[in-house]
Structures are given as C-alpha cells and as structure tokens.
Design a protein around this motif. Structure first.
Motif, PDB file in Angstrom:
ATOM      1  N   UNK A  48       8.363   8.611  -2.321  1.00 38.96           N
ATOM      2  CA  UNK A  48       6.971   8.610  -1.538  1.00 38.96           C
ATOM      3  C   UNK A  48       6.993   8.315  -0.292  1.00 38.96           C
ATOM      4  N   UNK A  49       6.114   8.653   0.465  1.00 40.79           N
ATOM      5  CA  UNK A  49       5.787   8.398   1.717  1.00 40.79           C
ATOM      6  C   UNK A  49       4.451   7.878   1.783  1.00 40.79           C
ATOM      7  N   UNK A  50       4.276   6.830   2.558  1.00 40.12           N
ATOM      8  CA  UNK A  50       3.177   5.854   2.690  1.00 40.12           C
ATOM      9  C   UNK A  50       3.037   5.568   4.251  1.00 40.12           C
ATOM     10  N   UNK A  51       2.446   6.202   5.161  1.00 44.52           N
ATOM     11  CA  UNK A  51       2.511   6.414   6.500  1.00 44.52           C
ATOM     12  C   UNK A  51       4.092   6.301   7.084  1.00 44.52           C
ATOM     13  N   UNK A  52       4.699   5.316   7.597  1.00 43.44           N
ATOM     14  CA  UNK A  52       5.969   5.389   7.971  1.00 43.44           C
ATOM     15  C   UNK A  52       6.905   5.118   6.904  1.00 43.44           C
ATOM     16  N   UNK A  53       6.474   4.329   5.788  1.00 46.50           N
ATOM     17  CA  UNK A  53       7.285   3.862   4.795  1.00 46.50           C
ATOM     18  C   UNK A  53       7.564   4.903   3.736  1.00 46.50           C
ATOM     19  N   UNK A  54       8.808   4.530   3.167  1.00 45.17           N
ATOM     20  CA  UNK A  54       9.406   5.214   2.179  1.00 45.17           C
ATOM     21  C   UNK A  54       9.527   4.372   0.881  1.00 45.17           C
ATOM     22  N   UNK A  55       9.183   5.031  -0.160  1.00 48.21           N
ATOM     23  CA  UNK A  55       9.239   4.129  -1.759  1.00 48.21           C
ATOM     24  C   UNK A  55       9.775   5.211  -2.473  1.00 48.21           C
ATOM     25  N   UNK A  56      10.492   4.483  -3.564  1.00 49.12           N
ATOM     26  CA  UNK A  56      10.953   5.273  -4.604  1.00 49.12           C
ATOM     27  C   UNK A  56      10.675   4.789  -5.786  1.00 49.12           C
ATOM     28  N   UNK A  57      10.307   5.608  -6.896  1.00 49.94           N
ATOM     29  CA  UNK A  57       9.848   4.885  -8.296  1.00 49.94           C
ATOM     30  C   UNK A  57      11.123   5.504  -8.924  1.00 49.94           C
TER      31      UNK A  57
END
Length: 98
Positions: A48-57
């Motif tokens: 996932x991306x949230x603005x400039x941030x990257x996340x992973x589930x």
C-alpha cells in the motif's frame, strides 16, 4: 518490532492508515546492483501507499522478504511500515544506496 533488511527498514504498526493498494511484491530495487528487496510469494502480501509512505500487510501466516545479498527475513502476519534507511553527511541527508 523493527526489522532491517539491508537499507530497507520494516516496522510493525498497529493498523494500516488510509492508503491505496499498490501492485507487486517489491519493496525496493538496488540502484547499484539492480537486486531487489521483494517478497518470495506475492500472494502472501499486499503493498500500500499512503502519501510518500509504503506499507505492507502480510496476509498469510508469514511472508519471506528476500534479496540476493541479504539473509531472508520472515515476517509474521500483520501490518508493517516500510522505509529506506538514510544517512547524514554535511552536504545532505540522503538515502543509503544498496
């Protein structure tokens, strides 16, 4: 919990913020070597991306984060924030190049 995989840092977070799904299973590509920090089985994760941030589930019981030059890291099921390590020099703060 914080994991380090070369120049990639992965931190477990309690929840996913408002974010947009991102295709693929690659967190970062090495600028120098062309190698990539990626999950062995793309079916086990959602990026996932949230603005400039990257996340992973991690949606499976676990997922292996691999790279040609680093030991494999196994992440348990959960949500994680991902970012690239930075270094300071008098000229600038810059991303570490893998």
């Amino acid at each position: 919990m914080l994991y380090r995989h070369g120049d990639v840092l992965v931190q477990r977070v309690p929840a996913l913020p408002a974010a947009h799904p991102r295709p693929g299973a690659t967190l970062a590509r090495g600028e120098v070597t062309g190698h990539s920090h990626r999950f062995r089985d793309p079916a086990h994760v959602q990026l996932y991306t949230a603005g400039a941030e990257t996340y992973v589930q991690v949606t499976a019981p676990s997922a292996d984060l691999i790279h040609e030059e680093h030991a494999t890291i196994t992440l348990p099921q959960g949500t994680y924030r991902v970012w690239m390590q930075r270094e300071y020099s008098p000229e600038a703060i810059r991303r570490v190049i893998d």
